[in-house]
Scaffold this motif. Structure first.
Motif: not given
Length: 306
Positions: A156, A167, A247, A225, A158, A162
């Motif tokens: 992932w 999450s 992430l 994201a 972002t 973030n």
């Protein structure tokens, strides 16, 4: 790790390849101009010569014109994307497959396609191979032969810091960008279902036709994201001028495979042996390292691995 349900991503002299991630933000990969093309580093690509024994394995119908016609969806840097001329397909996928073809005494003609149309196109004979970061899975193996050449997982990214507080385990209520027809669509759909099952807001899933558009949506703040194959995320972060960050860790690693018609095992065997020859002589790793994706190197190429 791109995946479609029903079927289931530089030897030109270019100096500079550009991917636009956001309006006014050009992400460039500058590299060598030695007749072998453009990479994100200045490492030269290896010279690959034909192996007569391997070339003899190629079916006559394929080697008749001296080239392999390969379907590709070129919006998935650093696997495959377009150079600044808007038509030359570059990336570690085309570089590596061109080396495979050279080992077989052939060249490659890349034909751009929609990702979800490539495997069916190989099946009908429109393409002689598919080269577009296809994750090997049982659904695809039922429809085509797949020759492993790389290992990737999902990761992932972002915006820096973030700011939306995303999450990975509970992205409930967030807007998440993903490329259409990829395994990541299934991934985020499962996570969204888990959210609603727990009485939490669903994930707003924004599917885009290309990974460049998905990254653009995160940089612009439209989405919170994105998730994609690990080398794709690493490349996007590296080229974002500090606007994106990774992430979490890589998960669900699986091999990429070249797609060959199910009825053409002989050609699949030729590609597999050529790939293994490149692994054994070190050319394979040099190509991956030139694109900073050497961590995805495999030691053994297989046809339809479990």
């Amino acid at each position: 790790m791109r995946f479609v349900h029903f079927a289931t991503a530089r030897y030109a002299a270019v100096r500079y390849a550009t991917v636009v991630i956001a309006a006014g933000v050009a992400l460039s990969a500058c590299g060598s101009d030695d007749g072998t093309g453009t990479t994100p580093t200045t490492q030269p690509l290896p010279t690959v010569t034909a192996d007569a024994a391997l070339a003899a394995m190629v079916p006559d119908a394929i080697k008749a014109d001296g080239k392999i016609t390969a379907g590709v969806e070129a919006t998935y840097p650093p696997a495959e994307f377009l150079a600044e001329d808007g038509k030359t397909v570059i990336g570690f996928d085309p570089d590596l497959f061109k080396a495979v073809a050279a080992k077989l005494g052939l060249t490659v003609e890349f034909q751009q396609s929609t990702f979800g149309d490539i495997i069916p196109g190989v099946g009908t004979g429109k393409y002689e191979a598919g080269v577009s970061a296809f994750t090997i899975n049982k659904d695809r193996i039922q429809q085509a032969n797949m020759v492993s050449y790389f290992n990737a997982g999902t990761q992932w990214a972002t915006k820096k810091g973030n700011p939306a507080g995303v999450s990975i385990d509970e992205p409930c209520g967030k807007r998440i960008a993903v490329q259409k027809d990829t395994v990541q669509v299934d991934d985020i759909t499962v996570r969204s279902t888990a959210c609603t099952s727990a009485g939490k807001p669903a994930v707003t899933i924004d599917p885009y036709p290309g990974q460049d558009a998905a990254a653009n949506a995160v940089v612009s703040g439209k989405d919170d994201a994105m998730l994609a194959d690990s080398p794709v995320i690493a490349y996007a972060v590296q080229q974002s001028n500090g606007q994106l960050e990774k992430l979490g860790d890589i998960y669900d690693s699986a091999p990429y495979g070249y797609v060959v018609k199910k009825s053409d095992m002989q050609f699949a065997q030729a590609i597999q042996k050529a790939t293994q020859a490149l692994i054994d002589d070190g050319s394979y790793k040099k190509i991956l390292d030139a694109w900073n994706v050497g961590d995805g190197a495999i030691k053994t190429s297989e046809i339809n691995p479990a």
